[in-house]
Design an enzyme around this catalytic site. Structure first.
Site, short mmCIF file in Angstrom:
data_model
loop_
_atom_site.label_atom_id
_atom_site.label_comp_id
_atom_site.label_asym_id
_atom_site.label_seq_id
_atom_site.Cartn_x
_atom_site.Cartn_y
_atom_site.Cartn_z
N THR A 19 24.96 41.25 22.51
CA THR A 19 23.64 40.67 22.26
C THR A 19 23.79 39.53 21.26
OG1 THR A 19 23.21 42.25 20.48
CG2 THR A 19 22.44 42.85 22.68
N SER A 262 22.01 39.13 8.39
CA SER A 262 21.71 39.49 9.78
C SER A 262 22.28 38.44 10.72
CB SER A 262 20.20 39.60 9.98
OG SER A 262 19.61 38.32 10.10
N LYS A 263 22.35 38.79 12.00
CA LYS A 263 22.90 37.87 12.99
C LYS A 263 22.01 36.65 13.18
CE LYS A 263 23.16 40.78 16.36
NZ LYS A 263 23.43 41.31 17.71
N ARG A 264 20.78 36.70 12.67
CA ARG A 264 19.88 35.56 12.81
C ARG A 264 20.05 34.54 11.68
NH1 ARG A 264 17.39 39.97 14.59
NH2 ARG A 264 16.76 40.59 12.50
N ASP A 265 20.77 34.92 10.64
CA ASP A 265 21.00 33.98 9.53
C ASP A 265 22.03 32.94 9.95
OD1 ASP A 265 19.27 35.29 7.76
OD2 ASP A 265 20.82 36.73 7.20
#
Length: 494
Positions: A19, A262-265
């Site tokens: 993901t 987080s992976k969104r950073d």
């Protein structure tokens, strides 16, 4: 609880979900598992946990493969390699899960649970308890008659694992002994009402079937450990598992403000660092320091050195903060350590991307880049910096112009005497060598005009290289050549 003994061959695993884009925390987990497997002479199993059809993607799966291959993290079993315990993608293992579920049901390890969330909350409130405590194990002793009545109502049951009525204690390889008191963990759902197994089942089942001996993962998964230990024990009772693996929970990687990265950073995007020009050696070295160190007074090391020294017991349980400045400094050290030819070959794609070189550079262009490379290596942090450093050598005179900010700082009205004296001194040179250029400019600007070095050489540097920061000036001018140098100096001022 039966665990692998000292003679059991080590089998670690890396099992990401496909993901999104690979992030630095995920790759740190892969690196530690890889180093552990290589240090112990064991095997690393790479498995893809792709049972979430709504979130998983082939694009993300390909990105994970790309990331591991870029960094040189190899695996002994898994996708594109094979092995005795495949397939290594959960989406291809559904028949195995059905078989294990049947064994657990037949063995009395799982029970049908018909309670709805509303019913659980109502029972908690009636008992004066916090509804957030979740499921209350009320369906453990449902009778055959009650189950039949629920079915008659049209209800579907989930399958839950009965947690043992005792403390669950295990020795974490990183954190030491950890105990979860009896009754603190509700009976977990392992199979949905539609028959689909959840992560809480498939992850330990795959570990059991693949004979994984060590589960090294992030500390965010620590709360799930008692459920997994209970399931391993059940799997042993029904003949699926041989043992419960050893666990080690690694510290989370945190970003600015000590918040979880987080992976969104943006700072967690692994490929963002590759695009900037981090090299595998530098990236891996820094990721290794996120929770581990080779020695108290040493930050720079190779992966061979890491493998030789890696001890999972020396991993810190404390949060690891991702410090981009430190990552850059370590990458710069590894860039400086590259052989010149290697530095050149790795820099070429960045120069092509910037339009400084054609897709197929000429021998002459590569010779120029090789000549300037040793000067550039000492000054760049990432490979993309190389383009700015060497642009002056690969730009036609018609297109060359100093950067506006640099020109504003160094090529004002006060620069005219410096530029004029430089032109006169350099035009009269008999040989165009670094030492001759240095001697001429020092005599003209420092001795002749009485200037401090910074005031003397900044206008010359900006006029000829276009920037206030460049490779060493005299060497740069030798590479640039007499005619191009003089042409740029003459065009530098209005």
């Amino acid at each position: 609880m039966t665990t692998p003994n000292a003679d059991t061959p080590v089998r670690a695993r890396f099992c990401p979900s496909p993901t999104g884009t690979p992030h630095v925390g995920l790759i740190r987990t892969a690196l530690f598992n890889w180093a552990f497997a290589r240090h112990t002479g064991g095997k690393l199993v790479f498995r893809i946990e792709d049972t979430d059809a709504a979130r998983d993607s082939e694009e993300s799966y390909a990105a994970i493969l790309d990331a591991l291959r870029w960094l040189g993290i190899d695996w002994d079993e898994g996708p594109e390699v094979g092995g005795d315990y495949g397939p290594y993608r959960q989406s291809q293992r559904k028949d195995r899960y059905r078989e294990v579920i049947a064994k657990l049901v037949d063995g009395g390890e799982l029970y049908e649970s018909y309670s709805t969330p509303d019913e659980v909350e109502a029972r908690r409130r009636a008992a004066g308890q916090d509804p957030k405590l979740g499921y209350d194990n009320a369906d453990r002793d449902t009778t055959d008659e009650q189950r039949a009545a629920y079915r008659a109502e049209g209800r579907d049951a989930v399958l839950r694992l009965r947690m043992p009525d005792r403390d669950i204690t295990f020795t974490d390889l990183i954190r030491g002994e950890i105990t979860f008191p009896a009754g603190s963990v509700p009976d977990p759902v392992l199979v949905r009402a539609n028959g689909q197994p959840l992560y809480t089942l498939v992850n330990p089942v795959d570990d059991a079937l693949m004979r994984i001996t060590h589960v090294l993962r992030g500390e965010d998964l620590l709360p799930s450990t008692p459920r997994q230990i209970a399931l391993y024990e059940a799997l042993q009772r029904v003949g699926v598992a041989e043992f419960t693996p050893h666990f080690g929970h690694m510290p989370l990687v945190r970003g600015e403000g000590n918040k979880k990265l987080s992976k969104r950073d943006p700072e967690s995007d692994l490929f963002g660092y590759r695009t900037r020009g981090f090299i595998p050696e530098g990236m891996l070295n820094y990721l290794a320091l996120l929770g581990w160190s080779i020695a108290d007074d040493r930050d720079i090391f190779t992966m061979d050195e890491m493998v030789s020294a890696f001890d999972i017991g020396k991993v810190s349980p404390n949060p690891a903060r991702f410090d981009i400045k430190k990552a850059e400094a370590i990458n710069a050290e590894h860039l400086r350590a590259l052989p010149v030819a290697e530095f050149v070959s790795r820099s070429v794609p960045y120069l092509i991307a910037e339009g400084l070189l054609p897709a197929e550079p000429t021998a002459e262009q590569l010779a120029t880049l090789t000549a300037v490379a040793p000067l550039v290596q000492e000054r760049v942090i990432v490979l993309s910096d190389t383009a700015g450093m060497v642009r002056f050598l690969f730009t036609d005179e018609a297109d060359f112009a100093p950067e506006p900010d640099s020109a504003a700082k160094a090529l004002g009205p006060d620069a005219k005497p410096v530029v004029d004296a430089s032109i006169e001194a350099l035009a009269a040179l008999g040989e165009w060598t670094t030492s001759a250029i240095e001697g001429a400019l020092r005599a003209a600007l420092i001795d002749g005009l009485g200037l401090k070095p910074r005031k003397a050489f900044a206008p010359v540097r900006v006029a000829t290289t276009g920037r206030t920061v460049s490779p060493p000036l005299y060497e740069s001018l030798e590479l640039l050549g007499r005619e191009r140098t003089l042409t740029r100096l003459r065009k530098a001022l209005p």
